[in-house]
Motif scaffolding. Structure first.
Motif, PDB file in Angstrom:
ATOM      1  N   ILE A   7       5.866   0.991   2.248  1.00  0.00           N
ATOM      2  CA  ILE A   7       6.274   1.175   0.856  1.00  0.00           C
ATOM      3  C   ILE A   7       6.242   2.661   0.500  1.00  0.00           C
ATOM      4  CG2 ILE A   7       5.688   0.642  -1.557  1.00  0.00           C
ATOM      5  CD1 ILE A   7       6.941  -1.690   0.146  1.00  0.00           C
ATOM      6  N   THR A  17       3.844   0.678  -8.000  1.00  0.00           N
ATOM      7  CA  THR A  17       4.405  -0.522  -7.372  1.00  0.00           C
ATOM      8  C   THR A  17       3.298  -1.524  -7.070  1.00  0.00           C
ATOM      9  OG1 THR A  17       6.257   0.695  -6.414  1.00  0.00           O
ATOM     10  CG2 THR A  17       5.643  -1.384  -5.334  1.00  0.00           C
ATOM     11  N   PHE A  18       2.213  -1.049  -6.474  1.00  0.00           N
ATOM     12  CA  PHE A  18       1.120  -1.965  -6.142  1.00  0.00           C
ATOM     13  C   PHE A  18       0.381  -2.452  -7.382  1.00  0.00           C
ATOM     14  CE2 PHE A  18       1.743  -0.387  -1.802  1.00  0.00           C
ATOM     15  CZ  PHE A  18       1.745  -1.595  -1.141  1.00  0.00           C
ATOM     16  N   ALA A  59       2.535  -5.134  -8.583  1.00  0.00           N
ATOM     17  CA  ALA A  59       2.412  -6.254  -7.644  1.00  0.00           C
ATOM     18  C   ALA A  59       1.136  -7.054  -7.933  1.00  0.00           C
ATOM     19  CB  ALA A  59       2.405  -5.739  -6.207  1.00  0.00           C
ATOM     20  N   LYS A 113       7.361  -7.898   1.689  1.00  0.00           N
ATOM     21  CA  LYS A 113       7.922  -6.549   1.839  1.00  0.00           C
ATOM     22  C   LYS A 113       9.160  -6.384   0.965  1.00  0.00           C
ATOM     23  CE  LYS A 113       9.099  -3.235   5.454  1.00  0.00           C
ATOM     24  NZ  LYS A 113       9.227  -3.044   6.908  1.00  0.00           N
ATOM     25  N   LEU A 134       8.084  -6.193  -2.667  1.00  0.00           N
ATOM     26  CA  LEU A 134       7.526  -4.886  -3.019  1.00  0.00           C
ATOM     27  C   LEU A 134       8.609  -3.811  -3.100  1.00  0.00           C
ATOM     28  CD1 LEU A 134       4.245  -4.947  -0.926  1.00  0.00           C
ATOM     29  CD2 LEU A 134       4.421  -4.900  -3.422  1.00  0.00           C
TER      30      LEU A 134
END
Length: 187
Positions: free
Chosen positions: A36, A57-58, A61, A75, A78
């Motif tokens: 990522i 992003t995480f 998530a 994947k 993400l």
């Protein structure tokens, strides 16, 4: 009496659900953080921005982890979050770069090492591609996604994705041939 018994039984379930979510998230981060980040770096070309986009992003998530039903699709999920986060970055800021500033930004990546010089050249050529060609190419090269997966992520027809990949590769090939021809003349 039954309410207190039910309450005691539900607390360990909530705790175990939270621990399960945390384990799942930790596994996701360990397995995919490098991929990522690499994709984020290819999108923006700046280490700090790539780190910020990856972190956001995480974070997103984590908030939406329950919506990920198939871990095999993690994947792609993400990458989709990352692409949206990168787009938000442009919605928040208005950039006004001059040509000189752009050249300076690109020169930051230059190096004297032959391998790094080739990587710099390739990165520069990929950056010159229109976004419609660059994005599917990066998803394939960096993300390792198939044409079908890229089509789903970009919400495009598979044939459109395959055409864009073909055109992107042809544009890179033409740039390489032009560079080699110049080298032969100047060499």
């Amino acid at each position: 009496m039954f309410d207190s018994l039910r309450k005691k039984n539900s607390e360990p379930t909530v705790l175990s659900d939270m621990l399960s979510k945390q384990r799942r998230y930790d596994s996701l981060v360990r397995a995919l953080h490098t991929d990522i980040y690499r994709y984020a770096y290819w999108l923006c070309g700046e280490k700090q921005v790539a780190e910020d986009i990856t972190q956001e992003t995480f974070l997103r998530a984590w908030r939406a982890l329950d919506s990920l039903k198939d871990d095999k699709a993690a994947k792609a999920w993400l990458i989709t979050i990352l692409r949206r986060e990168n787009a938000r970055r442009f919605e928040r800021k208005q950039f006004d770069y001059s040509d000189v500033e752009q050249e300076h930004l690109e020169d930051v990546f230059s190096s004297t090492n032959e391998d790094q010089t080739e990587q710099y050249w390739l990165r520069k050529q990929i950056a010159k591609l229109d976004v419609e060609y660059r994005e599917p190419l990066l998803l394939q090269l960096i993300g390792g996604f198939s044409g079908d997966e890229i089509a789903n992520m970009l919400e495009l027809n598979r044939n459109t994705v395959m055409t864009r990949l073909f055109r992107a590769r042809n544009q890179l090939k033409e740039a390489l041939e032009t560079t080699e021809a110049k080298g032969a003349v100047h060499g």
